[in-house]
Enzyme design. Structure first.
Site, PDB file in Angstrom:
ATOM      1  N   SER A  49       0.848  -1.194   0.000  1.00  0.00           N
ATOM      2  CA  SER A  49       0.000   0.000   0.000  1.00  0.00           C
ATOM      3  C   SER A  49       0.881   1.240   0.000  1.00  0.00           C
ATOM      4  O   SER A  49       2.054   1.154  -0.392  1.00  0.00           O
ATOM      5  CB  SER A  49      -0.955  -0.032   1.189  1.00  0.00           C
ATOM      6  OG  SER A  49      -1.951   0.947   1.042  1.00  0.00           O
ATOM      7  N   ASN A  50       0.370   2.355   0.403  1.00  0.00           N
ATOM      8  CA  ASN A  50       1.157   3.597   0.450  1.00  0.00           C
ATOM      9  C   ASN A  50       0.732   4.409   1.670  1.00  0.00           C
ATOM     10  O   ASN A  50      -0.177   4.011   2.395  1.00  0.00           O
ATOM     11  CB  ASN A  50       0.982   4.381  -0.855  1.00  0.00           C
ATOM     12  CG  ASN A  50      -0.483   4.663  -1.117  1.00  0.00           C
ATOM     13  OD1 ASN A  50      -1.119   5.424  -0.403  1.00  0.00           O
ATOM     14  ND2 ASN A  50      -1.042   4.007  -2.137  1.00  0.00           N
ATOM     15  N   ALA A  51       1.365   5.558   1.849  1.00  0.00           N
ATOM     16  CA  ALA A  51       1.178   6.318   3.099  1.00  0.00           C
ATOM     17  C   ALA A  51      -0.028   7.265   3.087  1.00  0.00           C
ATOM     18  O   ALA A  51      -0.189   8.074   4.000  1.00  0.00           O
ATOM     19  CB  ALA A  51       2.450   7.110   3.398  1.00  0.00           C
TER      20      ALA A  51
END
Ligand code: C5P
Length: 215
Positions: free
Chosen positions: A21-23
């Site tokens: 995923s990402n932040a």
């Protein structure tokens, strides 16, 4: 107006319990949904997982992966007047996710093969060009750029046939306040100095209203 807004970072599963995923916190999309509701609009919020409480009055569609987000956007696109893709959609997803939890026993060193995800925003821009029913929609994208901010964002706006692009830098990720640059198709860049995402959202919604009225 009826708004369709996406938010959050998608999860691309490697196996049943692990994902890439990402932040992204989802704050931008949720702030946009809140601003649109406050301005009296109808909002469907398609959200990847976040730690945020959905704004009261929005219809929430919970998704996880880019593929699920794409399916949800396809389902709700026809009814909306304005699509804002504020979600951080993964660009790649595991090519063959394991159906069972990958084990570390046996000395295996797994390699992860990825494949591109569908570009939802590009699909939306194309729909509008090929189908007259979608002509009057306003489509807004985000561009996160670490260099040549305006040039790269403008290229994205052209390539994906958008009415507006909101550009920012990686500093905006997972932040409560950020510096945004907005480029509506019919005007020059507007810089919104460091401000809370609630304030910049109001400005973005106002610009979409203006573009919609002008059609
Ligand atoms: O091309 P790039 O990924 O930088 O474009 C960012 C914009 O495209 C964002 O608005 C994002 O929500 C959207 N996007 C999308 N589908 C993808 C990747 C990005 O709709 N697979």
């Amino acid at each position: 107006m009826r708004f369709l807004i996406t938010a959050g970072g998608t999860r691309e599963y490697i196996d049943p319990v692990r994902f890439i995923s990402n932040a992204s916190s989802g704050r931008m999309g949720y702030a946009l949904a809140t601003a649109a509701l406050k301005a009296g609009h109808e909002v469907t919020l398609i959200s990847a997982p976040t730690a945020l409480k959905p704004p009261a009055g929005a219809t929430l569609v919970a998704v996880e992966s880019a593929a699920e987000m794409f399916a949800a956007v396809k389902q709700h696109f026809a009814r909306c007047h304005c699509l804002i893709m504020a979600a951080a959609v993964a660009d790649f997803t595991p090519a063959s996710p394991s159906k069972t939890k990958i084990k570390k026993e046996g000395g295996l060193k797994p390699t992860l093969r990825l494949k591109p995800t569908p570009d939802i925003l590009r699909w939306a821009g194309r729909q509008r060009r090929v189908c007259t029913a979608h002509h009057s929609k306003i489509i807004v994208g985000f561009a996160l750029e670490d260099r040549d901010l305006h040039a790269n964002a403008e290229r994205k706006m052209r390539d994906k046939h958008l009415d507006m692009i909101v550009a920012n830098t990686p500093a905006a990720i997972n932040a409560t306040a950020s510096i945004l640059h907005i480029k509506p198709i019919d005007s020059d860049w507007i810089k919104i100095n460091e401000s809370h995402k609630t304030a910049s959202s109001r400005r973005i919604i106002r610009e979409t209203e203006r573009l919609f009225r002008q059609q």
